[in-house]
Enzyme design. Structure first.
Site, PDB file in Angstrom:
ATOM      1  N   HIS A  60       0.836  -1.209   0.000  1.00 21.62           N
ATOM      2  CA  HIS A  60       0.000   0.000   0.000  1.00 21.62           C
ATOM      3  C   HIS A  60       0.863   1.249   0.000  1.00 21.62           C
ATOM      4  O   HIS A  60       0.376   2.362  -0.160  1.00 21.62           O
ATOM      5  CB  HIS A  60      -0.925   0.010   1.230  1.00 21.62           C
ATOM      6  CG  HIS A  60      -0.180  -0.041   2.536  1.00 21.62           C
ATOM      7  ND1 HIS A  60       0.178   1.080   3.230  1.00 21.62           N
ATOM      8  CD2 HIS A  60       0.312  -1.085   3.242  1.00 21.62           C
ATOM      9  CE1 HIS A  60       0.851   0.723   4.318  1.00 21.62           C
ATOM     10  NE2 HIS A  60       0.955  -0.579   4.342  1.00 21.62           N
ATOM     11  N   HIS A 112       6.894  11.559   5.342  1.00 17.01           N
ATOM     12  CA  HIS A 112       6.693  11.299   6.770  1.00 17.01           C
ATOM     13  C   HIS A 112       7.887  10.545   7.327  1.00 17.01           C
ATOM     14  O   HIS A 112       8.255   9.493   6.791  1.00 17.01           O
ATOM     15  CB  HIS A 112       5.438  10.441   6.992  1.00 17.01           C
ATOM     16  CG  HIS A 112       4.166  11.203   6.808  1.00 17.01           C
ATOM     17  ND1 HIS A 112       2.950  10.595   6.636  1.00 17.01           N
ATOM     18  CD2 HIS A 112       3.939  12.548   6.791  1.00 17.01           C
ATOM     19  CE1 HIS A 112       2.019  11.529   6.504  1.00 17.01           C
ATOM     20  NE2 HIS A 112       2.586  12.725   6.589  1.00 17.01           N
ATOM     21  N   THR A 196      -2.869   5.505   8.647  1.00 18.33           N
ATOM     22  CA  THR A 196      -3.243   4.188   8.109  1.00 18.33           C
ATOM     23  C   THR A 196      -3.727   3.337   9.285  1.00 18.33           C
ATOM     24  O   THR A 196      -3.380   3.624  10.439  1.00 18.33           O
ATOM     25  CB  THR A 196      -2.038   3.490   7.438  1.00 18.33           C
ATOM     26  OG1 THR A 196      -0.909   3.563   8.309  1.00 18.33           O
ATOM     27  CG2 THR A 196      -1.693   4.142   6.101  1.00 18.33           C
TER      28      THR A 196
HETATM   29 ZN   LIG Z   1       2.423   8.619   6.280  1.00 20.27          ZN
END
Ligand SMILES: [Zn+2]
Ligand SMILES: *[C@@H]1O[C@H](CO)[C@@H](O)[C@H](O)[C@H]1NC(C)=O
Length: 280
Positions: A60, A112, A196
């Site tokens: 993903h 990130h 997520t």
């Molecule tokens: Zn992230």
């Protein structure tokens, strides 16, 4: 594959926290941020070390694993944090794909860098602490010039096109892809979640005012490198913005946000609020 691969609106059926309060990402409304003098610069440790890093296609997203020698403290964070990995969120050809938006504007890409609070050793352990995870977010802006060090990252993504494939980038330096620490004194801070599943509500978010540059050539190359676990092109990998709920977004004092006069008493209250928000 886990539910990360499904549509974000269906995450909460299996991960109830994803449908809860105080989720991330958010839209940052600069007119409404609380400017404070109580957000000192972050202290980056090991960011200039030369390291070998493993990149893996997780089905993903692609994760770039970082060694525990890369650490973070300062920035009003309650302690020391060890880096775990970094990854990017992107859109599709000509479509922006940052997770955080500023005054409603979505940026082409977002980086990130995930850090876990010491002495926790995993996300599972850290998730019970409201500031168990420190996430650094950098927004990318499209420029005519290439980002000088991003081609290494792009080439690595080209080697991990399919779910589960991995490669190593030798002699990598985190400080090559982000601006020098002296340019990172200005940032937004709020308390939120992972973006997520399981949407762990344990993240002290730092979104830097300073953007990173990426050329349209590099952007095009990035979005067409990887495939999802389904075999489809890995595009538009970002979660939609979530409600702010009753949260406050703090900002360091800088030219890019409206300056407001804060009295001494106000600063004191903000410091108390911030500290309690991060240590609950
Ligand atoms: Zn992230
Ligand atoms: C990186 O990997 C190379 C090749 O395996 C090795 O020679 C080198 O010592 C490694 N560097 C670090 C910093 O671990």
């Amino acid at each position: 594959c886990d539910d990360t691969c499904k549509d974000p609106s269906s995450w909460e059926t299996e991960f109830p926290r994803c449908g809860g309060l105080h989720q991330s990402p958010i839209n940052i409304v600069t007119r409404k941020v609380h400017v404070t003098n109580n957000l000192p610069p972050l202290i980056f440790i090991g960011y200039t070390d030369i390291i070998n890093i493993t990149v893996e296609n997780k089905g993903h997203s692609a994760h770039f694993a970082l060694p525990p020698s890369v650490r973070l403290t300062g920035g009003a964070l309650p302690g020391y944090y060890r880096a775990a990995q970094f990854h990017f969120h992107w859109g599709g050809k000509g479509r922006p794909g940052s997770e955080h938006t500023i005054d409603g504007e979505r940026f082409p890409m977002e980086l990130h860098i995930v850090h876990i609070k010491e002495p926790y050793s995993s996300l599972a352990e850290a998730q019970h602490d409201r500031a168990g995870i420190a996430l650094l977010a950098f927004l990318f802006e499209e420029t005519t010039d290439n980002h000088p060090h991003l081609d290494t990252v792009i080439a690595a993504l080209g080697l991990v096109q399919n779910n589960g494939s991995a490669t190593v980038i030798p002699n990598f330096r985190l400080s090559d892809i982000i601006p020098p620490a002296s340019d990172l004194h200005h940032y937004y801070r709020y308390v939120g979640s992972m973006t997520t599943p399981g949407c762990e509500h344990a993240v002290a978010w730092t979104v830097f005012h300073r953007t990173l540059s990426i050329s349209s050539r590099q952007l095009d190359a990035i979005v067409k490198q990887c495939r999802f676990w389904t075999g489809l092109p890995m595009t538009d990998i970002y979660r939609p913005t979530q409600p702010l709920d009753d949260r406050i977004v703090y900002s360091t004092n800088s030219g890019t946000t409206p300056k407001s006069v804060i009295h001494l008493w106000n600063s004191f209250c903000l410091a108390v609020l911030l500290t309690s928000a991060l240590t609950q």
